[in-house]
Design a protein around this motif. Structure first.
Motif, PDB file in Angstrom:
ATOM      1  N   LYS A 163      67.263  48.577  19.996  1.00 11.99           N
ATOM      2  CA  LYS A 163      66.378  47.621  20.656  1.00 11.99           C
ATOM      3  C   LYS A 163      65.526  48.273  21.727  1.00 11.99           C
ATOM      4  O   LYS A 163      64.522  47.729  22.116  1.00 11.99           O
ATOM      5  N   THR A 164      65.927  49.418  22.232  1.00  7.39           N
ATOM      6  CA  THR A 164      65.197  50.037  23.322  1.00  7.39           C
ATOM      7  C   THR A 164      64.374  51.233  22.862  1.00  7.39           C
ATOM      8  O   THR A 164      63.873  51.980  23.678  1.00  7.39           O
ATOM      9  N   GLU A 165      64.240  51.389  21.544  1.00  8.59           N
ATOM     10  CA  GLU A 165      63.409  52.474  21.045  1.00  8.59           C
ATOM     11  C   GLU A 165      61.970  52.267  21.490  1.00  8.59           C
ATOM     12  O   GLU A 165      61.621  51.216  21.997  1.00  8.59           O
ATOM     13  N   ALA A 166      61.113  53.204  21.220  1.00 13.42           N
ATOM     14  CA  ALA A 166      59.728  53.162  21.684  1.00 13.42           C
ATOM     15  C   ALA A 166      58.922  52.070  20.988  1.00 13.42           C
ATOM     16  O   ALA A 166      57.936  52.339  20.343  1.00 13.42           O
ATOM     17  N   GLY A 167      59.360  50.828  21.132  1.00 11.89           N
ATOM     18  CA  GLY A 167      58.581  49.706  20.640  1.00 11.89           C
ATOM     19  C   GLY A 167      58.781  49.328  19.191  1.00 11.89           C
ATOM     20  O   GLY A 167      58.152  48.407  18.723  1.00 11.89           O
ATOM     21  N   LYS A 188      53.702  47.905  23.101  1.00 14.11           N
ATOM     22  CA  LYS A 188      54.642  46.808  22.854  1.00 14.11           C
ATOM     23  C   LYS A 188      53.930  45.462  22.955  1.00 14.11           C
ATOM     24  O   LYS A 188      54.390  44.533  23.608  1.00 14.11           O
ATOM     25  N   THR A 189      52.770  45.358  22.286  1.00 14.04           N
ATOM     26  CA  THR A 189      51.959  44.144  22.336  1.00 14.04           C
ATOM     27  C   THR A 189      51.782  43.563  20.941  1.00 14.04           C
ATOM     28  O   THR A 189      51.358  44.257  20.023  1.00 14.04           O
ATOM     29  N   LEU A 190      52.097  42.277  20.806  1.00 16.87           N
ATOM     30  CA  LEU A 190      51.884  41.545  19.570  1.00 16.87           C
ATOM     31  C   LEU A 190      50.736  40.572  19.814  1.00 16.87           C
ATOM     32  O   LEU A 190      50.779  39.768  20.748  1.00 16.87           O
ATOM     33  N   THR A 215      53.940  40.391  25.086  1.00 16.89           N
ATOM     34  CA  THR A 215      54.652  41.646  25.267  1.00 16.89           C
ATOM     35  C   THR A 215      55.955  41.532  24.485  1.00 16.89           C
ATOM     36  O   THR A 215      56.662  40.530  24.610  1.00 16.89           O
ATOM     37  N   VAL A 216      56.238  42.527  23.679  1.00 18.42           N
ATOM     38  CA  VAL A 216      57.478  42.519  22.902  1.00 18.42           C
ATOM     39  C   VAL A 216      58.550  43.187  23.765  1.00 18.42           C
ATOM     40  O   VAL A 216      58.590  44.403  23.912  1.00 18.42           O
ATOM     41  N   LYS A 269      62.077  39.439  21.009  1.00 22.73           N
ATOM     42  CA  LYS A 269      61.915  38.682  22.241  1.00 22.73           C
ATOM     43  C   LYS A 269      60.487  38.890  22.729  1.00 22.73           C
ATOM     44  O   LYS A 269      60.079  40.011  23.022  1.00 22.73           O
ATOM     45  N   LEU A 270      59.732  37.782  22.776  1.00 21.38           N
ATOM     46  CA  LEU A 270      58.332  37.832  23.179  1.00 21.38           C
ATOM     47  C   LEU A 270      58.185  37.290  24.592  1.00 21.38           C
ATOM     48  O   LEU A 270      58.772  36.251  24.928  1.00 21.38           O
ATOM     49  N   GLN A 271      57.376  37.979  25.386  1.00 26.14           N
ATOM     50  CA  GLN A 271      57.092  37.511  26.734  1.00 26.14           C
ATOM     51  C   GLN A 271      55.620  37.133  26.817  1.00 26.14           C
ATOM     52  O   GLN A 271      54.742  37.929  26.486  1.00 26.14           O
TER      53      GLN A 271
END
Length: 141
Positions: free
Chosen positions: A31-35, A101-103, A117-118, A127-129
């Protein structure tokens, strides 16, 4: 000084333990990989996501309504998406920038664009912010 001879079976067991430990360590960090990447979102052809949790901008849990739980968004590998609820549907195109990390979702026929922001991404959870700080956690079907 006497040297202790290690049997081949002991060496093999140690090697297997190290490989398993390494594999477990890498899988815990997925989950914490580079995006992540776009394929985690769309799968090889398409993938359906449903909301599982929502928080407000201040971080408080925001209860999903029964209608919101029935909504889904399907991401297609060709860059299209379809968002449906019981009463309506919308579609458009999507892009994902792993380094940022942008959708981004651009809705067809009205040129409305939403950018998220993903915060977390793996094969099963996203998880989207939103720009206001609220978050939406989605689970893959």
């Amino acid at each position: 000084m006497k040297m202790k001879i290690v049997s081949p079976a002991t060496r093999l067991f140690t090697l297997v333990c190290l490989v398993l430990l390494s594999a477990f360590s890498f899988s815990c960090n997925k989950k914490t990989e580079a995006g992540g990447n776009s394929q985690m979102i769309s799968g090889t052809a398409s993938k359906i996501w449903k909301a599982s949790r929502e928080t407000t901008a201040s971080g408080d849990k925001d209860k999903l309504t029964s209608d919101e739980k029935k909504e889904q968004i399907q991401f297609f590998a060709n860059g299209n998406f379809t968002q449906t609820s019981e009463s309506q549907s919308a579609n458009g195109t999507w892009t994902y920038s792993a380094p940022n990390k942008t959708l981004s979702l651009t809705y067809a026929n009205n040129n409305v664009s939403e950018n998220f922001t993903v915060a977390e991404l793996d094969e099963d959870d996203m998880k989207l912010q939103a720009p206001d700080g609220s978050t939406l956690t989605l689970k893959a079907e």
